[in-house]
Each structure stands twice: as C-alpha cells, then as structure tokens.
Write an enzyme that holds these catalytic residues in place. Structure first.
Site, mmCIF file in Angstrom:
data_model
loop_
_atom_site.group_PDB
_atom_site.id
_atom_site.type_symbol
_atom_site.label_atom_id
_atom_site.label_comp_id
_atom_site.label_asym_id
_atom_site.label_seq_id
_atom_site.Cartn_x
_atom_site.Cartn_y
_atom_site.Cartn_z
ATOM 1 C CG ASP A 336 -2.367 -0.923 0.806
ATOM 2 O OD1 ASP A 336 -2.551 -1.355 0.154
ATOM 3 O OD2 ASP A 336 -3.158 -1.141 2.289
ATOM 4 C CE1 TYR A 424 -8.832 -3.606 7.352
ATOM 5 C CE2 TYR A 424 -8.950 -4.257 4.982
ATOM 6 C CZ TYR A 424 -9.354 -5.006 6.819
ATOM 7 O OH TYR A 424 -9.531 -5.546 7.567
#
Ligand code: NAG
Ligand code: NAG
Ligand code: NAG
Length: 686
Positions: A336, A424
C-alpha cells in the site's frame, strides 16, 4: 488494504461531507489553533520541513520546462545528508540557513519512469535518471479515476452487467494493483473491479464477482477482459453504516464527555517542530509515508541537556496479501505505501470524532498528477491524552503512623493520522510519554474486502473458499496486514549497537537449593546484519539499541528497547512471488547500517516490482552494524480471519509497539512530575 477508490470523488462526494461542530467551547479551541499557526507562518525552514505549496509549484515549473507530457507520481523533500542536519541542529541558535533545499521527484514521461532531483535554491535539475528496472511508481489518484470509468462505457462489460440483470448506471468501479507472478511484463497495468450501488453506500459489500478487467495505464484503455462466472451480488440490507440510516432503537445510554484545557494545550508547534513536556521532535507529512517523525530528543534535567533518541521514523511499507487463489483474486497482494501512498490516502480528520476536543490540527500538501500542489486539511491532529491512567503509584501501609499513598496521573501527547486505502482505514498514532517512551499504535477499521458467493449458510459449503461467510452471499477473504517501520534510533548519539538479551531458562541440580529452575539473562551484541534478524515468538528476549560508548554511573549501556506487541510472521512460502516482494515480513526485526537511500522496505518502485530492492535483499550483504549509525526495522503483523462483528464496518482492531528508555536515565525520569493543577470549569452553556 489495497485499493484506492478515487480520491477526488471521495473528497467531493455527498456521502462524506465534513461538518465542523460549533459549540461554545470549540470556538476557544479554534482560537488556540490560530494563535499557534500565526507564529508558525513566519518561521525559517527547518532542513527536514516538507516541501511547501510554493516549493511544490516550483518543482512543477522546473520539471515541465524540460519534460513534456509528464505525470508526477511522487514529490517530496530530498532531505540533506544526516551530518548536515545534525550540525544545523547543533548551531540552530545561530539561525544558520541550509544552503540548498532539494526535492526528490518521480515522474513518468513517454512511458518511462524518471527519478529526478531538483535544487529549489538554484531552480535547476541536479540529476535525472531514467529507470529501467522492474517496478513502477505510486499510482496517481487521477489515473485510477480514469481507469475506474473505463468499464462503464465498455460494451462487453455493459453486456455482462445486463446479463446479470443489473443497471449500469448503478455500477461503481475501483482499481487494484496487479502484483508480479514471474511473468515478463512491460506494461503498467491495473485491474478494475466493479460494485453495485443501487441505493447503498457500502458498495465494497456488493461486488459484481466473476469479471476481470485489465487496464493499460499508459494507453488508458482496457486491454484484457474476462467474464468467467455469474455470482449473486450480496444484498444491500444491513450494509449501511451511516447513523442516519440505522433503525431505532439507538443505544443512547452514555452521557457526554470531553477533555477541556482552559489554559490551552501544553505543547507548542513552531513550524513543524513540536515541543511538549520534555520532548522535542519534528513532524512532517509525506505523500508516501504519511507522518515522519524526526530528531526526537528528550530533555534530561539531571544532565541539563537535550539527548537524542530517534533521528527519523515512519511507516515504510504496508503489505496486504489476500489468500484467495481464484482468477479474480489471486493477484491481490498489495504494497500500500509504495503503490497507493499512505499519505496520499490520508483524510481530513473530523474534529470531535477522529480527535478529541483539545486537539490541534495541521495540514499536509501533496502533488497532483499534473504537478499542482494540493492540500489535505487537518491531515494530522495533535492532542494531549488524559484517559484516567496511572503514571506511577505506591501505597505503603506498613510504616508506623499514616499510610503513604503517592499517585501520579498519566498524560501523553498523541500525533494522529488516518489513511483510508480504499476499503480499509488505518489509524496511525505516534504517542510520546513523559517517561521517554514512544508508543506506536496502528488501528484497523473500515470495510472488509468482500467476495460475492452463491452460499447463504455454512452448511452448504463443501469447497475451499479462502474466506469466512459473514452474511448471505457475503464472503470475507482471509488476509494479512504487515507494517514495516523504519526506526532510525540515535540513542545519545548516532553510533549505536543492537543487543539481544535472551532470558535463558536454567535447570538447577543442587542438593542445597530447593528450586529446580530459574532464568538468567544472556546478552548478545549483533556484529552484522544477519546477527540481528529476529523472529519473535521463539522464547523470551529483550531487544535493545544501545550506545556502546556511553554508560550510566553504575556501568550499564545507555539504551532504548523495542517492546513488540505483535509477533505475527508470514505464513506464505519464501519462494512465493508476493512473499518475495514482501520479503521484509520474514523477520519481525532487522538492523541495517544507516544508508540514506534505504528507505522503503519493499523497494522504491514497488508496483509490479520483482522484489529486488527490498530490506531482505539489502541485508544479504551482511554489513557490519556494531558501534555504527544503525536503523532498526520492525514488522508488525495482523493475520485477519474476518468475523461477523467486522460486518458491515469493522470496530477498530489495534496493535503496535513501544520504544522504552532502557538504562537511558539514571533513575525513574517521572519522579518529579507534578500533578497538573485542578481544572476550573468556565461558564460553558453547551
Ligand atoms: C502528449 O500526450 C498526448 C495524449 O497522450 C498526446 O496526444 C500528445 O501527442 C503527447 N505530446 C507529446 C509532445 O508527446
Ligand atoms: C538499464 O540501464 C543501465 C544504465 O543506464 C544499463 O546498464 C542496463 O543495461 C539497462 N538495463 C536494461 C534491462 O535495459
Ligand atoms: C438505472 O439507474 C438510473 C439511475 O439510478 C435510473 O434513472 C434508471 O431508471 C435505472 N434503470 C432501470 C432500468 O432500472
């Protein structure tokens, strides 16, 4: 987790509008905010200050002069060499200016990646390297937005949607990086997955499963399409997490609460330098790492000096591999930080919700694809945390006369940022304590990655699903979150060593001793990088970074120790492709000699990379780390088996680590901390 739903749209959408609550007391908080920031605006540059909006614009102008059709994927400070920063700090009183401000820039032009260093003081390009290795840079929000729109006008996709009896106007798509699985690839590609809104907002719970769409990012067109199978879209019922959409009855049993500091906060923010209690540190925003803490030092009243603790620390990479092997899912093994940017995905924090009443906010700036600077308001909040905890205490009833009870309350300083990487939400807290402890907490919240399924009950399932059934037709896929922290500790100076102290059980076999066992400590000072690769969970140990040139009065090395909260290690095979790319997870701790270029545990250019520029690779050189400027890397992990309580939105699940002074002070450093004076409540009407 792994995919950035287009930034611009989220910022502007009606789903998430930010309300500033106005109460009588909050106007006071806003006043403090302005006071602090009016001081800040007239400040000289600190060598580690992030690039200002005007510097970011300057980078854009300089680069666009020499490159056409350029897209900006990363712009950040190229920080001066460490000795330069340290000597600046030493001579800070003389207000010496740093001679050159440099920017590190990654752009794409003519389908090639360039790493460019720009000198902002002289307005010129210092170096420009075309990169021809395996990886690609951070994705921009704009190209993800463009890719996400492609399926909606693509005839085969429209046909697939209609075949499923769905309405194309109610479809929304999201981008996924594709990883690398040993294939020869020369194109920058993304996969785009789509969801069915149809009145819902929690579209991540409503995937249109069975379709894989591949987009070539340089040509911005669909280059691969496969509709493999039809699966029901999970129902919208029960997926909405908005307060306004919940059915009665609400749970209203809790009474109101606040933290109020009538005298204002006890910290100051001077430019990007934060001072609180005995701490001083520099806080910067980076579009890749998010918060970067630098030059953290602590004032020691006994020595009457400011002592260095940590040169630079940040979240270096975040690896999220999913465990589903099917065509639509196998590649979902995200890095990420390097693919989507922890900073780039940061949100404006919501006052009174993300941060308490007494919080002060700071903005951050990043570069858009076209090179223009953009602001994220309230990207950080800083607040003093008083949660009713005890700093230290003792009750002594055994003395003649009165019982003695001494108690001190604990107050700490928290720096918070929240990064929403697609579904998320990562809550990142750096907490500074009066004891000299730095505590890092990562909270996971937000939405699970959901896979549509024909199943409505566990009794029907008789195959490997890689997931848990959480609601009808709703599978939550197994996955991990591994976070690698770059912790460049400089404990009382930059020459440090790493000590592993093992607690060794000893069996006793002595006639005159009734005990059969005990434990003793065995110290091992690591000489090289391979001595300092630590897998947690195998016996008890302490992990210290010490200054081997300095000892306390009684002769202990001056140090700091890392206390891990998580002991997770990877369950994937070493030779699996995603595990090669996420190789920094193999050990929970690593120690490297400081090297300015070794910043990103998963590599500088990670999208589709082959994992040839990772912490795991650098340390194969097995360099010496004893009595040297060293960097400690800690990997924190969550193995996430989803449960029904995680649906439709996950309550925050946290883990972290602490850095504790360890024979750093001569004795308890908070012995003389006074209890703050009693707060007098003003006439607050609301
Ligand atoms: C810039 O990109 C556009 C669109 O991709 C293209 O049409 C144009 O020819 C390019 N210009 C140059 C100078 O490369
Ligand atoms: C990449 O560039 C380097 C230096 O410019 C060169 O030596 C190398 O052969 C190139 N590699 C490939 C695969 O083109
Ligand atoms: C499809 O959705 C659009 C927009 O929500 C709506 O206007 C239209 O009536 C829908 N069409 C059908 C066939 O349901």
């Amino acid at each position: 987790m792994g995919f950035n739903f287009f930034y611009i749209m989220i910022k502007k959408s009606r789903i998430m509008s930010y309300h500033k609550p106005k109460t009588m007391c909050s106007s006071f908080r806003i006043l403090i905010f302005f006071l602090i920031f009016s001081i800040a605006s007239s400040h000289e540059f600190h060598p580690l200050d992030p690039l200002s909006p005007s510097e970011l614009s300057q980078v854009q102008t300089i680069i666009q002069k020499s490159h056409q059709n350029v897209s900006f994927h990363y712009v950040g400070l190229d920080e001066p060499k460490k000795p330069v920063v340290l000597s600046w700090q030493l001579n800070r009183k003389h207000n010496k200016k740093i001679s050159h401000r440099l920017a590190f820039v990654i752009v794409r032009t003519d389908a090639k990646t360039h790493e460019i260093i720009v000198d902002l003081s002289d307005s010129l390009i210092v170096s420009d390297k075309g990169y021809n290795g395996s990886g690609y840079p951070l994705l921009t929000s704009e190209e993800q937005t463009a890719a996400n729109e492609l399926p909606l006008t693509y005839a085969p996709f429209i046909a697939s949607v209609q075949k499923r009896g769905l309405n194309v106007s109610e479809v929304i798509c999201s981008s996924f990086t594709v990883g690398w699985y040993g294939e020869k690839r020369t194109k920058r590609v993304l996969k785009v997955m789509c969801y069915y809104i149809d009145g819902a907002v929690n579209f991540y719970m409503r995937p249109i499963e069975g379709i894989t769409t591949t987009v070539d990012l340089d040509e911005m067109k669909i280059t691969g399409y496969h509709d493999r199978l039809m699966v029901p879209v999970p129902k919208a019922d029960g997926t909405d997490y908005r307060e306004s959409m919940q059915n009665r009855p609400f749970d209203t049993r809790l009474k109101g609460m606040t933290v109020f500091q009538p005298d204002g906060p006890s910290f100051t923010i001077d430019g990007h330098t934060v001072r609180w209690a005995n701490w001083e540190f520099h806080l910067a925003f980076d579009m890749r790492a998010g918060p970067i803490i630098s030059l953290a030092s602590i004032y020691d009243p006994e020595k009457d000096e400011r002592r260095s603790v940590m040169y630079r620390a940040y979240l270096s990479e975040l690896f999220v591999p999913y465990m589903d092997l099917t065509e639509e899912w196998y590649y979902r093994t995200f890095l990420d930080a390097g693919e989507f940017g922890i900073g780039l995905c940061a949100n404006p924090l919501k006052p009174l919700r993300d941060c308490p009443e007494n919080a002060v906010f700071m903005d951050g700036y990043f570069t858009m694809q076209d090179g223009k600077p953009e602001k994220i308001s309230n990207v950080f909040c800083l607040f003093e945390r008083y949660a009713g905890d005890i700093l230290w205490r003792h009750t002594e009833p055994a003395l003649p006369g009165d019982t003695i009870t001494e108690v001190r309350q604990e107050t700490s300083l928290v720096v918070r940022m929240v990064s929403t990487v697609g579904n998320y939400d990562y809550i990142i807290d750096w907490e500074f304590k009066q004891t000299g402890t730095i505590k890092v907490t990562i909270g996971l919240s937000g939405l699970l990655a959901i896979k549509g399924s024909v199943y409505t009950h566990n009794d029907q399932i008789n195959e490997e699903l890689y997931a848990q059934l959480l609601a009808e037709n709703t599978l939550a896929v197994h996955h991990d979150h591994f976070l690698s922290f770059h912790l460049d500790l400089d404990v009382d100076g930059d020459a440090n060593s790493f000590i592993k102290t093992k607690l060794k059980p000893v069996r006793v076999n002595k006639k005159d001793v009734p005990r059969k066992s005990y434990w003793r400590t065995v110290n091992h000072m690591a000489k090289t990088e391979s001595d300092a690769k630590i897998k947690l969970g195998l016996g008890a140990s302490e992990f210290l970074v010490v200054n081997p040139n300095k000892k306390t009065k009684v002769g202990n090395y001056i140090g700091y120790r890392l206390i891990p909260e998580s002991v997770s290690s990877p369950l994937l095979s070493d030779d699996d492709f995603e595990q090669i790319r996420g190789g920094f997870t193999k050990y929970n701790m690593w120690v490297t000699p400081y090297k300015k270029s070794e910043k990103w545990a998963g590599g500088l250019l990670v999208d589709q990379g082959h994992g040839d520029d990772t912490l795991a690779k650098w340390t194969l050189r097995n360099r010496e780390i004893e009595n040297k400027d060293i960097v400690l890397w800690y990997t924190l992990g969550f193995h996430h088996v989803p449960y029904q309580e995680d649906f439709p939105v996950m309550p925050t699940l946290s883990s972290g680590f602490e850095l504790w002074p360890t024979n750093f002070f001569e004795h308890n450093p908070v012995l003389k901390v006074k209890v703050p004076k009693q707060v007098k409540w003003p006439n607050c009407t609301k």
